[in-house]
Design a protein around this motif. Structure first.
Motif, PDB file in Angstrom:
ATOM      1  N   TRP A  52       0.109  -2.573   1.925  1.00 14.27           N
ATOM      2  CA  TRP A  52       1.209  -1.673   1.583  1.00 14.27           C
ATOM      3  C   TRP A  52       2.364  -1.764   2.579  1.00 14.27           C
ATOM      4  O   TRP A  52       3.431  -1.192   2.362  1.00 14.27           O
ATOM      5  N   GLN A  75      -1.672   4.183   7.396  1.00 15.81           N
ATOM      6  CA  GLN A  75      -1.586   3.709   6.014  1.00 15.81           C
ATOM      7  C   GLN A  75      -0.221   3.116   5.702  1.00 15.81           C
ATOM      8  O   GLN A  75      -0.019   2.558   4.634  1.00 15.81           O
ATOM      9  N   TRP A 172      -6.484   3.742 -12.611  1.00 19.41           N
ATOM     10  CA  TRP A 172      -5.741   4.558 -11.645  1.00 19.41           C
ATOM     11  C   TRP A 172      -4.382   5.068 -12.144  1.00 19.41           C
ATOM     12  O   TRP A 172      -4.116   6.263 -12.109  1.00 19.41           O
ATOM     13  N   TYR A 173      -3.513   4.177 -12.618  1.00 22.26           N
ATOM     14  CA  TYR A 173      -2.118   4.583 -12.868  1.00 22.26           C
ATOM     15  C   TYR A 173      -1.922   5.259 -14.218  1.00 22.26           C
ATOM     16  O   TYR A 173      -0.787   5.522 -14.622  1.00 22.26           O
ATOM     17  N   ASP A 202     -11.446   3.271 -11.295  1.00 17.12           N
ATOM     18  CA  ASP A 202     -10.832   3.440  -9.964  1.00 17.12           C
ATOM     19  C   ASP A 202     -11.341   4.723  -9.302  1.00 17.12           C
ATOM     20  O   ASP A 202     -12.344   5.305  -9.725  1.00 17.12           O
ATOM     21  N   ASP A 203     -10.673   5.144  -8.271  1.00 13.10           N
ATOM     22  CA  ASP A 203     -11.003   6.335  -7.480  1.00 13.10           C
ATOM     23  C   ASP A 203     -11.270   7.548  -8.380  1.00 13.10           C
ATOM     24  O   ASP A 203     -10.519   7.770  -9.333  1.00 13.10           O
ATOM     25  N   TRP A 239     -13.881   0.635  -8.124  1.00  3.62           N
ATOM     26  CA  TRP A 239     -13.145   0.850  -6.877  1.00  3.62           C
ATOM     27  C   TRP A 239     -14.060   1.497  -5.852  1.00  3.62           C
ATOM     28  O   TRP A 239     -14.831   2.389  -6.179  1.00  3.62           O
ATOM     29  N   ASN A 273      -5.096  11.468   3.087  1.00  3.68           N
ATOM     30  CA  ASN A 273      -5.117  11.336   1.629  1.00  3.68           C
ATOM     31  C   ASN A 273      -6.206  12.264   1.126  1.00  3.68           C
ATOM     32  O   ASN A 273      -6.945  12.829   1.931  1.00  3.68           O
ATOM     33  N   TRP A 274      -6.327  12.440  -0.167  1.00  6.41           N
ATOM     34  CA  TRP A 274      -7.354  13.309  -0.736  1.00  6.41           C
ATOM     35  C   TRP A 274      -7.331  14.691  -0.068  1.00  6.41           C
ATOM     36  O   TRP A 274      -8.357  15.311   0.161  1.00  6.41           O
ATOM     37  N   LYS A 308     -13.032  -3.566  -6.416  1.00  8.99           N
ATOM     38  CA  LYS A 308     -11.742  -3.346  -5.755  1.00  8.99           C
ATOM     39  C   LYS A 308     -12.042  -2.559  -4.486  1.00  8.99           C
ATOM     40  O   LYS A 308     -12.406  -1.384  -4.539  1.00  8.99           O
ATOM     41  N   ASP A 310     -10.932  -0.910  -1.160  1.00 13.16           N
ATOM     42  CA  ASP A 310      -9.643  -0.326  -0.783  1.00 13.16           C
ATOM     43  C   ASP A 310      -9.700   0.301   0.614  1.00 13.16           C
ATOM     44  O   ASP A 310     -10.778   0.552   1.153  1.00 13.16           O
ATOM     45  N   PHE A 311      -8.531   0.564   1.165  1.00 13.33           N
ATOM     46  CA  PHE A 311      -8.396   1.215   2.479  1.00 13.33           C
ATOM     47  C   PHE A 311      -9.212   0.477   3.545  1.00 13.33           C
ATOM     48  O   PHE A 311      -9.785   1.086   4.439  1.00 13.33           O
ATOM     49  N   CYS A 351      -7.786  -4.529  -0.834  1.00 14.98           N
ATOM     50  CA  CYS A 351      -6.587  -3.697  -0.994  1.00 14.98           C
ATOM     51  C   CYS A 351      -6.459  -2.826   0.247  1.00 14.98           C
ATOM     52  O   CYS A 351      -7.470  -2.474   0.870  1.00 14.98           O
ATOM     53  N   ARG A 366      -4.440  -7.490  -2.794  1.00 18.74           N
ATOM     54  CA  ARG A 366      -3.286  -6.669  -3.137  1.00 18.74           C
ATOM     55  C   ARG A 366      -2.236  -6.944  -2.074  1.00 18.74           C
ATOM     56  O   ARG A 366      -2.484  -6.790  -0.886  1.00 18.74           O
ATOM     57  N   ASP A 370       1.543   0.470  -3.820  1.00 19.38           N
ATOM     58  CA  ASP A 370       1.244   0.893  -5.188  1.00 19.38           C
ATOM     59  C   ASP A 370       2.523   0.994  -6.012  1.00 19.38           C
ATOM     60  O   ASP A 370       3.563   1.414  -5.509  1.00 19.38           O
ATOM     61  N   ARG A 380       9.539   9.384   0.589  1.00 15.20           N
ATOM     62  CA  ARG A 380       9.023   8.565   1.683  1.00 15.20           C
ATOM     63  C   ARG A 380      10.043   7.541   2.153  1.00 15.20           C
ATOM     64  O   ARG A 380      10.138   7.273   3.356  1.00 15.20           O
TER      65      ARG A 380
HETATM   66  C1  9PG Z   1      -6.948   5.226  -5.220  1.00 15.94           C
HETATM   67  C2  9PG Z   1      -5.739   4.371  -4.967  1.00 15.94           C
HETATM   68  C3  9PG Z   1      -5.626   3.195  -5.952  1.00 15.94           C
HETATM   69  C4  9PG Z   1      -4.489   2.279  -5.522  1.00 15.94           C
HETATM   70  C5  9PG Z   1      -4.682   1.844  -4.083  1.00 15.94           C
HETATM   71  C6  9PG Z   1      -4.764   3.077  -3.188  1.00 15.94           C
HETATM   72  O1  9PG Z   1       0.063   5.600   1.363  1.00 15.94           O
HETATM   73  N1  9PG Z   1      -0.593   6.273   0.543  1.00 15.94           N
HETATM   74  O2  9PG Z   1      -0.506   7.519   0.544  1.00 15.94           O
HETATM   75  C7  9PG Z   1      -1.402   5.646  -0.400  1.00 15.94           C
HETATM   76  C8  9PG Z   1      -2.219   6.393  -1.227  1.00 15.94           C
HETATM   77  C9  9PG Z   1      -2.973   5.763  -2.187  1.00 15.94           C
HETATM   78  C10 9PG Z   1      -2.919   4.410  -2.291  1.00 15.94           C
HETATM   79  C11 9PG Z   1      -2.115   3.676  -1.473  1.00 15.94           C
HETATM   80  C12 9PG Z   1      -1.349   4.284  -0.498  1.00 15.94           C
HETATM   81  O3  9PG Z   1      -3.580   3.796  -3.311  1.00 15.94           O
HETATM   82  O4  9PG Z   1      -3.662   1.013  -3.643  1.00 15.94           O
HETATM   83  O5  9PG Z   1      -4.411   1.150  -6.365  1.00 15.94           O
HETATM   84  O6  9PG Z   1      -6.817   2.459  -5.994  1.00 15.94           O
HETATM   85  O7  9PG Z   1      -5.839   3.912  -3.629  1.00 15.94           O
HETATM   86  O8  9PG Z   1      -6.999   6.296  -4.334  1.00 15.94           O
END
Ligand code: 9PG
Length: 496
Positions: A52, A75, A172-173, A202-203, A239, A273-274, A308, A310-311, A351, A366, A370, A380
């Motif tokens: 990102w 992040q 997700w989207y 996804d999540d 995910w 997050n969350w 997938k 992530d994080f 990702c 990735r 996003d 932001r």
């Molecule tokens: C699920 C999502 C999706 C998405 C991923 C990732 O910077 N941020 O606040 C931030 C939040 C969520 C995020 C990316 C950055 O998304 O890229 O495709 O899977 O997690 O929680």
């Protein structure tokens, strides 16, 4: 040693422990290398740390403010790069010469960063024990030097993901965390006749970050869901953020010693997050490695073939690890364990991940922030000075600047939109994103079939069915089936 190096038509004063000639440039050795460049005020290619993080050509005179939201720093980018934002770069940097050629300095190993100003480029590996302290230096046509660098990375770290990318429906989207067994099973029939290969959950299915079990919204469990996805004709995808841990998780309560801490024993924040702060695992601990293997074996046993992950940067942050490895090397160790546990045939999409650590292990990367059903992320970008937040312009910008990674892995630009419903993007904005997705070849969407008009459904069908001929004609210019497409005209492509 200091040497005057002749590359193409330019002479550079270079400092390194040793320097070897190479057909396409030079290989420098040393924990720290530096060079004097003759370009003064020019454009600089900044490469952010993870998926990102802002990656873009920027004028060296540009004064970008440091992102304000410190709780989001990990992040956004590597905290050390943000300290000296923006002309700090992860793994590689490049400078543009007056004739349009570029000078590239790129690390051939992990845990390297660079700093650039109007006189010098400095590169350093962050840890003295990093195994390979090599750098590649080249001058020439932009695509030639980036391709040469990619070739060198392939030799050192490997490459995967050759072949046509799968076409993915990702939850997700469209649904965000509002997924459930019933809702997802309700989506499947509507996708019939659309040529998707993967249905990716996804999540939102898990108990918590760290507790990778089905939550109460998935009463039949994940194995049953995977079976039903497969019975509908799709590869089941899932995910997970295996290296991130929520403070409310059972994992956090039961294994506080597994979390990444600094030299004072304080938890290293991995982001917010969350609705909470979260943390990363110390992946060098044998207990964590065993747990990780079991988690991946579990999701593979459930029947998910497309993961997938992530994080992942949460496992690569600076910290005092059990085994004295720097962050990216520790992450690579974790990814090796994950690949081993998942098996060769599993598709791994990484990702939120530092790019080089995944090479040779991930099938897909990735390569940008996003997308979102809006063009800009005003809060932001403009109020917090952070260009990594969800939004289509941010996603296009960084993805365009990471296309050079294509020989090393499939590059995921995130999903395209076809729906008008619940979407602030104009038709033109949706079309630009669809074009970029076609350029990468990695086609995914999250549009719910019930949201699509007959025309939108037809457009999605055509998008998934046809593999266009893509040629690149300039830094931001392409031909898609002989239709010229110029991403360079997008306003805001370079942040200011
Ligand atoms: C699920 C999502 C999706 C998405 C991923 C990732 O910077 N941020 O606040 C931030 C939040 C969520 C995020 C990316 C950055 O998304 O890229 O495709 O899977 O997690 O929680």
């Amino acid at each position: 040693m200091q040497t005057l190096l002749q590359l193409d038509k330019i002479k550079l004063a270079v400092q390194a422990e040793s320097i070897e000639g190479h057909a396409q440039g030079a290989v420098l050795h040393g924990m720290r290398v530096s060079l004097l460049h003759p370009f003064g005020e020019t454009l600089c290619y900044r490469h952010g740390w993870h998926s990102w993080s802002l990656s873009c050509w920027l004028p060296l005179s540009l004064k970008l403010s440091t992102p304000l939201a410190k709780s989001l720093w990990p992040q956004i980018d590597h905290p050390a790069l943000l300290e000296d934002y923006p002309f700090t770069s992860s793994s590689l940097t490049a400078l543009q010469a007056p004739d349009g050629k570029v000078l590239l300095l790129g690390a051939l190993g992990l845990d390297a960063r660079l700093k650039v100003d109007t006189e010098m480029v400095r590169g350093e590996y962050v840890a003295p024990k990093a195994a390979d302290l090599e750098w590649f230096l080249a001058f020439g046509e932009e695509r030639t030097v980036f391709a040469a660098y990619a070739g060198m990375l392939e030799q050192r770290l490997g490459a995967r993901g050759h072949g046509q990318p799968w076409r993915v429906w990702c939850s997700w989207y469209g649904l965000y965390t509002g997924i459930s067994e019933d809702i997802l099973l309700g989506v499947l029939p509507g996708l019939k006749d659309l040529p998707f290969d993967v249905f990716q959950v996804d999540d939102g299915w898990q108990v918590s970050l760290g507790d990778w079990e089905a939550n109460e919204k998935f009463p039949s469990g994940m194995q049953v869901l995977a079976r039903k996805i497969r019975a509908s004709g799709y590869v089941p995808g899932l995910w997970l953020a295996p290296l991130a841990v929520a403070p409310t998780s059972r994992l956090f309560q039961e294994h506080p010693e597994w979390l990444l801490r600094d030299a004072d024993g304080k938890l290293v924040p991995a982001g917010h997050n969350w609705g909470d702060d979260f943390y990363g695992l110390d992946v060098t601990r044998p207990g964590v490695q065993k747990w990780l293997t079991e988690r991946i074996q579990q999701v593979r046993f459930w029947g998910f073939d497309y993961l997938k992950l992530d994080f992942l940067y949460a496992g690569a942050l600076p910290g005092a690890r059990y085994q004295k490895l720097p962050g990216e090397l520790a992450l690579r160790k974790a990814l090796e364990i994950i690949r081993q546990a998942a098996g060769e045939v599993a598709y791994l999409l990484t990702c939120g991940v530092p790019m080089l650590a995944s090479l040779g292990l991930a099938d897909g990367l990735r390569v940008g922030p996003d997308v979102a059903p809006q063009w800009e992320n005003t809060d932001r970008s403009y109020f917090l000075h952070d260009f990594s937040g969800p939004g289509v312009l941010n996603a296009i910008r960084t993805t365009l600047h990471r296309l050079w990674l294509r020989p090393l892995a499939q590059v995921d630009p995130d999903v395209a939109y076809f729906r008008e419903k619940y979407n602030l993007l104009t038709s033109e904005q949706k079309a630009v994103l669809q074009d970029l997705v076609q350029v990468t070849g990695f086609r995914a969407t999250s549009d719910l079939p019930v949201w699509l008009s007959p025309e939108e459904r037809q457009a999605l069908h055509a998008f998934l069915s046809h593999n266009p001929q893509i040629t690149q004609t300039g830094r931001y210019q392409f031909n898609i089936d002989n239709r010229p497409v110029d991403f360079g005209v997008l306003e805001g492509l370079w942040p200011d």
